[in-house]
Design a protein around this motif. Structure first.
Motif, mmCIF file in Angstrom:
data_model
loop_
_atom_site.group_PDB
_atom_site.id
_atom_site.type_symbol
_atom_site.label_atom_id
_atom_site.label_comp_id
_atom_site.label_asym_id
_atom_site.label_seq_id
_atom_site.Cartn_x
_atom_site.Cartn_y
_atom_site.Cartn_z
ATOM 1 N N GLN A 135 2.587 -30.475 -27.161
ATOM 2 C CA GLN A 135 3.895 -30.088 -26.347
ATOM 3 C C GLN A 135 4.468 -31.191 -25.657
ATOM 4 O OE1 GLN A 135 2.587 -26.372 -24.293
ATOM 5 N NE2 GLN A 135 2.927 -25.301 -25.943
ATOM 6 N N ASN A 136 3.515 -31.994 -24.941
ATOM 7 C CA ASN A 136 4.077 -32.913 -24.300
ATOM 8 C C ASN A 136 4.631 -33.963 -25.085
ATOM 9 O OD1 ASN A 136 3.500 -31.666 -21.786
ATOM 10 N ND2 ASN A 136 1.230 -32.657 -21.530
ATOM 11 N N LEU A 137 3.960 -34.368 -26.384
ATOM 12 C CA LEU A 137 4.734 -35.244 -26.893
ATOM 13 C C LEU A 137 5.852 -34.915 -27.796
ATOM 14 C CD1 LEU A 137 1.411 -36.511 -29.050
ATOM 15 C CD2 LEU A 137 2.840 -38.041 -27.122
ATOM 16 N N ILE A 190 9.966 -38.462 -27.710
ATOM 17 C CA ILE A 190 10.269 -38.668 -29.251
ATOM 18 C C ILE A 190 11.325 -39.972 -29.145
ATOM 19 C CG2 ILE A 190 11.694 -37.497 -30.935
ATOM 20 C CD1 ILE A 190 10.706 -34.907 -30.178
ATOM 21 N N VAL A 191 12.032 -39.911 -28.309
ATOM 22 C CA VAL A 191 13.091 -41.021 -28.324
ATOM 23 C C VAL A 191 12.290 -42.507 -28.043
ATOM 24 C CG1 VAL A 191 14.880 -42.246 -27.031
ATOM 25 C CG2 VAL A 191 15.205 -39.996 -27.341
ATOM 26 N N THR A 192 11.204 -42.293 -27.148
ATOM 27 C CA THR A 192 10.291 -43.386 -26.830
ATOM 28 C C THR A 192 9.582 -44.064 -28.378
ATOM 29 O OG1 THR A 192 9.990 -42.989 -24.726
ATOM 30 C CG2 THR A 192 8.343 -44.510 -25.561
ATOM 31 N N ILE A 193 9.093 -42.975 -28.948
ATOM 32 C CA ILE A 193 8.322 -43.130 -30.288
ATOM 33 C C ILE A 193 9.268 -43.747 -31.123
ATOM 34 C CG2 ILE A 193 6.944 -42.307 -32.022
ATOM 35 C CD1 ILE A 193 5.732 -40.371 -29.940
ATOM 36 N N LEU A 194 10.383 -43.208 -31.571
ATOM 37 C CA LEU A 194 11.171 -43.557 -32.346
ATOM 38 C C LEU A 194 11.884 -44.859 -32.206
ATOM 39 C CD1 LEU A 194 13.793 -40.561 -33.195
ATOM 40 C CD2 LEU A 194 12.034 -41.651 -34.714
ATOM 41 N N PHE A 223 12.250 -50.632 -33.587
ATOM 42 C CA PHE A 223 12.193 -52.054 -33.176
ATOM 43 C C PHE A 223 11.178 -52.870 -33.546
ATOM 44 C CE2 PHE A 223 15.573 -50.671 -30.216
ATOM 45 C CZ PHE A 223 16.660 -51.483 -30.251
ATOM 46 N N SER A 224 9.977 -52.058 -33.695
ATOM 47 C CA SER A 224 8.771 -52.734 -34.609
ATOM 48 C C SER A 224 9.191 -53.231 -36.146
ATOM 49 C CB SER A 224 7.689 -51.752 -34.566
ATOM 50 O OG SER A 224 7.305 -51.780 -33.083
ATOM 51 N N TYR A 225 9.720 -52.365 -36.596
ATOM 52 C CA TYR A 225 10.215 -52.596 -38.143
ATOM 53 C C TYR A 225 11.238 -53.558 -38.016
ATOM 54 C CZ TYR A 225 12.521 -51.773 -42.554
ATOM 55 O OH TYR A 225 13.067 -52.295 -43.844
ATOM 56 N N LEU A 226 12.123 -53.595 -37.278
ATOM 57 C CA LEU A 226 13.190 -54.490 -37.282
ATOM 58 C C LEU A 226 12.775 -56.209 -36.865
ATOM 59 C CD1 LEU A 226 16.166 -52.786 -35.423
ATOM 60 C CD2 LEU A 226 16.111 -53.406 -37.886
ATOM 61 N N ALA A 227 11.567 -55.950 -36.037
ATOM 62 C CA ALA A 227 10.976 -57.446 -35.710
ATOM 63 C C ALA A 227 10.009 -57.809 -36.821
ATOM 64 C CB ALA A 227 10.058 -57.234 -34.478
ATOM 65 N N ILE A 228 9.549 -56.905 -37.511
ATOM 66 C CA ILE A 228 8.588 -57.127 -38.646
ATOM 67 C C ILE A 228 9.650 -57.900 -39.706
ATOM 68 C CG2 ILE A 228 7.300 -56.163 -40.599
ATOM 69 C CD1 ILE A 228 5.879 -54.453 -38.520
ATOM 70 N N ILE A 229 10.665 -57.260 -40.250
ATOM 71 C CA ILE A 229 11.450 -57.916 -41.174
ATOM 72 C C ILE A 229 12.291 -58.806 -40.753
ATOM 73 C CG2 ILE A 229 11.553 -55.660 -42.459
ATOM 74 C CD1 ILE A 229 14.524 -55.117 -41.489
ATOM 75 N N GLY A 230 12.492 -59.273 -39.609
ATOM 76 C CA GLY A 230 13.141 -60.327 -38.954
ATOM 77 C C GLY A 230 14.465 -60.087 -38.491
ATOM 78 N N LYS A 231 15.014 -58.955 -38.334
ATOM 79 C CA LYS A 231 16.358 -58.807 -38.048
ATOM 80 C C LYS A 231 16.358 -58.879 -36.468
ATOM 81 C CE LYS A 231 18.023 -57.602 -41.714
ATOM 82 N NZ LYS A 231 19.266 -58.080 -42.318
ATOM 83 N N VAL A 232 15.319 -58.701 -35.692
ATOM 84 C CA VAL A 232 15.149 -58.808 -34.193
ATOM 85 C C VAL A 232 14.108 -59.858 -33.769
ATOM 86 C CG1 VAL A 232 14.564 -57.505 -32.283
ATOM 87 C CG2 VAL A 232 15.810 -56.403 -33.714
ATOM 88 N N VAL A 279 11.690 -52.497 -21.422
ATOM 89 C CA VAL A 279 12.575 -51.440 -20.913
ATOM 90 C C VAL A 279 12.282 -50.120 -21.146
ATOM 91 C CG1 VAL A 279 15.131 -50.709 -20.623
ATOM 92 C CG2 VAL A 279 14.444 -53.135 -20.634
ATOM 93 N N VAL A 280 12.107 -49.817 -22.426
ATOM 94 C CA VAL A 280 11.955 -48.539 -23.051
ATOM 95 C C VAL A 280 10.638 -47.825 -22.335
ATOM 96 C CG1 VAL A 280 11.328 -47.284 -24.930
ATOM 97 C CG2 VAL A 280 13.307 -48.729 -25.110
ATOM 98 N N ILE A 281 9.426 -48.642 -22.491
ATOM 99 C CA ILE A 281 8.214 -48.233 -21.920
ATOM 100 C C ILE A 281 8.342 -48.062 -20.562
ATOM 101 C CG2 ILE A 281 5.845 -49.136 -21.692
ATOM 102 C CD1 ILE A 281 6.647 -48.033 -24.614
ATOM 103 N N ALA A 282 9.022 -48.968 -19.707
ATOM 104 C CA ALA A 282 9.025 -48.990 -18.124
ATOM 105 C C ALA A 282 9.742 -47.606 -17.706
ATOM 106 C CB ALA A 282 9.809 -50.110 -17.558
ATOM 107 N N PHE A 283 10.733 -47.291 -18.469
ATOM 108 C CA PHE A 283 11.568 -46.083 -18.231
ATOM 109 C C PHE A 283 10.516 -44.801 -18.464
ATOM 110 C CE2 PHE A 283 13.628 -42.442 -19.903
ATOM 111 C CZ PHE A 283 14.534 -41.956 -18.968
ATOM 112 N N TYR A 284 9.851 -44.868 -19.626
ATOM 113 C CA TYR A 284 9.019 -43.676 -20.168
ATOM 114 C C TYR A 284 8.207 -43.703 -19.102
ATOM 115 C CZ TYR A 284 5.739 -40.974 -22.589
ATOM 116 O OH TYR A 284 4.941 -39.846 -23.027
#
Length: 72
Positions: free
Chosen positions: A10-12, A18-22, A27-36, A47-52
């Motif tokens: 329920q907490n997850l 959900i927003v944090t996981i997405l 961003f992990s995918y974008l970093a892997i393919i080189g877009k970020v 920033v996302v993790i600090a907010f969470y």
């Protein structure tokens, strides 16, 4: 299923989680393919993790106070 695993699931499923996981997955995918770049990924992810975790910490601080107020 025991009660602890139900509470964990329920907490997850909260919007914030959900927003944090997405965002982490996207961003992990974008970093892997080189877009970020790695630097951009680290900045956004931090920033996302600090907010969470900041929200989780704040909720933990407020919870005991609410219980004390109800008992008075």
């Amino acid at each position: 299923m025991n009660d602890n695993s139900k509470v964990t699931i329920q907490n997850l499923l909260t919007v914030k989680s959900i927003v944090t996981i997405l965002l982490t997955v996207i961003f992990s995918y974008l970093a892997i393919i080189g877009k970020v770049s790695g630097e951009q990924f680290l900045t956004i992810f931090s920033v996302v993790i600090a907010f969470y975790f900041g929200s989780q910490y704040q909720k933990g601080i407020q919870s005991p106070n609410k219980e004390v107020e109800n008992n008075e």
